[in-house]
Motif scaffolding. Structure first.
Motif, PDB file in Angstrom:
ATOM      1  N   LYS A 172      -7.101  88.095 -48.133  1.00 48.30           N
ATOM      2  CA  LYS A 172      -5.665  87.963 -47.853  1.00 48.30           C
ATOM      3  C   LYS A 172      -5.424  87.682 -46.375  1.00 48.30           C
ATOM      4  O   LYS A 172      -4.500  86.951 -46.011  1.00 48.30           O
ATOM      5  CB  LYS A 172      -4.941  89.245 -48.252  1.00 48.30           C
ATOM      6  CG  LYS A 172      -4.752  89.412 -49.743  1.00 48.30           C
ATOM      7  CD  LYS A 172      -4.185  90.806 -50.045  1.00 48.30           C
ATOM      8  CE  LYS A 172      -3.732  90.892 -51.478  1.00 48.30           C
ATOM      9  NZ  LYS A 172      -2.607  90.004 -51.782  1.00 48.30           N
ATOM     10  N   GLY A 186      -1.436  85.816 -58.767  1.00 48.46           N
ATOM     11  CA  GLY A 186      -2.049  85.880 -57.447  1.00 48.46           C
ATOM     12  C   GLY A 186      -1.076  85.686 -56.313  1.00 48.46           C
ATOM     13  O   GLY A 186      -1.428  85.113 -55.273  1.00 48.46           O
ATOM     14  N   SER A 241      -9.255  86.070 -57.201  1.00 51.67           N
ATOM     15  CA  SER A 241      -8.134  85.233 -57.666  1.00 51.67           C
ATOM     16  C   SER A 241      -7.279  85.964 -58.689  1.00 51.67           C
ATOM     17  O   SER A 241      -6.138  85.624 -58.890  1.00 51.67           O
ATOM     18  CB  SER A 241      -8.670  83.939 -58.267  1.00 51.67           C
ATOM     19  OG  SER A 241      -9.482  84.200 -59.405  1.00 51.67           O
ATOM     20  N   GLU A 242      -7.844  86.986 -59.351  1.00 55.24           N
ATOM     21  CA  GLU A 242      -7.099  87.708 -60.362  1.00 55.24           C
ATOM     22  C   GLU A 242      -6.324  88.877 -59.784  1.00 55.24           C
ATOM     23  O   GLU A 242      -5.462  89.437 -60.441  1.00 55.24           O
ATOM     24  CB  GLU A 242      -8.052  88.240 -61.440  1.00 55.24           C
ATOM     25  CG  GLU A 242      -8.751  87.140 -62.237  1.00 55.24           C
ATOM     26  CD  GLU A 242      -9.613  87.737 -63.333  1.00 55.24           C
ATOM     27  OE1 GLU A 242      -9.574  88.971 -63.509  1.00 55.24           O
ATOM     28  OE2 GLU A 242     -10.327  86.991 -63.999  1.00 55.24           O
ATOM     29  N   GLU A 247      -5.332  89.205 -56.154  1.00 61.14           N
ATOM     30  CA  GLU A 247      -4.865  89.123 -54.777  1.00 61.14           C
ATOM     31  C   GLU A 247      -3.354  89.244 -54.655  1.00 61.14           C
ATOM     32  O   GLU A 247      -2.819  89.334 -53.560  1.00 61.14           O
ATOM     33  CB  GLU A 247      -5.337  87.823 -54.128  1.00 61.14           C
ATOM     34  CG  GLU A 247      -4.717  86.561 -54.718  1.00 61.14           C
ATOM     35  CD  GLU A 247      -5.220  85.318 -54.003  1.00 61.14           C
ATOM     36  OE1 GLU A 247      -6.019  85.453 -53.058  1.00 61.14           O
ATOM     37  OE2 GLU A 247      -4.820  84.229 -54.382  1.00 61.14           O
ATOM     38  N   GLY A 248      -2.635  89.303 -55.753  1.00 66.38           N
ATOM     39  CA  GLY A 248      -1.185  89.283 -55.658  1.00 66.38           C
ATOM     40  C   GLY A 248      -0.534  90.626 -55.581  1.00 66.38           C
ATOM     41  O   GLY A 248       0.483  90.852 -56.226  1.00 66.38           O
TER      42      GLY A 248
END
Length: 283
Positions: free
Chosen positions: A20, A74, A278-279, A281-282
Motif C-alpha cells: 500500500k 481492492g 490483490s484480494e 489490499e482494500g
C-alpha cells in the motif's frame, strides 16, 4: 483447508502495508473516492432499512455489504491503512513518509467521494429540493447534528467521548478487515468480516469516512451544523481516534503476539501465497 493461521495473517498484514505504501497517488485518490462513496451508499442503505422497519439493527446488519465490496475490489480505506502500514514501517518495509503520503491522499479521495455521493443523494431524495419531509433526510439531519453539536455542548468532555467512540469503531473495523484475511475463499472472507463491522455500526461508534458523507449530507439538507463544527467536533478527533484504535488494538496487538520471521523456505512460500495482496489490499 481455507483457514489461514494468525501468524501467517500477520505476515500478510505487513506485506499488504508495504504494498500500500508504494501505490501511486492517482490510484490512491481514485480508490479513496470509490470507498468514500460506497460507504455513503452503505449508510443510506442502513438508514433506509431502519426507517422502513423501525428496527435499527436491520440497518446495521445490511451496512457491512459495502465493506465487502471495498475489500473484494481492492480499494483503499484509510481506517484500515491505520492498522497495516505502520506494521510495514516497523518491519522496515515502508517509510514514515510513504505512510503519511498514503494516508493524506486516501483521505483526500474519501472526502471527494463522500461529497459526490452526498450531493447526488440529496438531489435524489429531495427531488432536487421539491421534497422536504423525507424520513431518511430527517434521519441524516439528526445524525449530523448529534455527531457534532452534542459533543460541542460537552466541551472538552465531548472531545474525549468522540475520540473514544472513534477508537472503539476502528478497533472493530480493522478487526473485520483482518478477519477477512483468515480465509482463502470469497465466502469465508465475507462471513469472517461481517460481524465486526455490524458491531461497530449497530452501536453508533464514529467512523471518519462514514462521517465524510453523513455530516456534509446533513449540512446540505439543512442541519444546523457549520464547517468548523464538522471538523473541530468530529472529523479531526475521529481521525485521531480511528488511528489509535486501528493501530494499537488491531495492528500492533496482533503484531506483538504473532509476528515472527519465517523459519524455512516452505513457510516463506506459504506467507507469499496463502492470501494474495490483490484480494486484501482494500482496507
Amino acid at each position: 483447508m481455507s483457514y489461514i493461521k494468525p501468524d501467517i495473517v500477520v505476515e500478510n498484514m505487513i506485506q499488504a502495508g508495504a504494498d500500500k505504501a508504494k501505490i501511486p497517488i492517482k490510484d490512491l485518490v481514485i480508490r479513496g473516492i470509490l470507498s468514500g462513496a460506497l460507504l455513503g451508499f452503505g449508510t443510506t442503505l442502513a438508514f433506509t432499512a431502519e426507517m422502513q422497519t423501525k428496527i435499527g439493527i436491520v440497518g446495521a446488519v445490511l451496512f457491512p455489504a459495502v465493506f465487502v465490496i471495498i475489500i473484494l475490489l481492492g480499494l483503499e480505506l484509510v481506517t484500515g491503512n491505520f492498522a497495516l502500514i505502520p506494521l510495514a514501517v516497523m518491519d522496515k518495509k515502508a517509510t514514515v513518509k510513504e505512510m503519511l503520503n498514503n494516508w493524506f491522499w486516501v483521505i483526500a479521495g474519501h472526502l471527494i467521494g463522500g461529497l459526490i455521493y452526498a450531493v447526488l443523494f440529496v438531489i435524489a431524495i429531495t427531488n432536487l429540493g421539491t421534497v422536504t419531509d423525507h424520513a431518511v433526510a430527517q434521519k441524516i439531519i439528526n445524525v449530523a447534528e448529534s455527531k457534532t453539536l452534542t459533543y460541542q455542548a460537552l466541551g472538552a468532555t465531548g472531545l474525549i467521548v468522540v475520540i473514544v467512540k472513534a477508537v472503539l469503531c476502528n478497533w472493530m473495523v480493522t478487526l473485520g478487515a483482518v478477519m477477512a484475511m483468515t480465509s482463502k475463499s470469497t465466502i469465508g472472507k465475507i462471513v469472517a468480516m461481517w460481524l465486526p463491522i455490524l458491531i461497530f455500526f449497530a452501536q453508533g461508534f464514529e467512523h471518519a469516512v462514514v462521517n465524510m458523507f453523513v455530516i456534509p449530507a446533513g449540512i446540505l439538507l439543512g442541519a444546523d451544523v457549520g464547517i468548523a463544527d464538522w471538523w473541530v467536533w468530529n472529523q479531526f478527533p475521529v481521525l485521531i481516534g480511528n488511528m489509535i484504535g486501528g493501530f494499537i488494538f488491531t495492528g500492533l496487538a496482533l503484531y506483538l503476539t504473532y509476528h515472527k520471521l519465517p523459519k524455512s523456505k516452505h513457510e516463506r512460500h506459504q506467507v507469499k501465497n496463502t492470501n494474495p495482496i490483490s484480494e486484501v489490499e482494500g482496507f
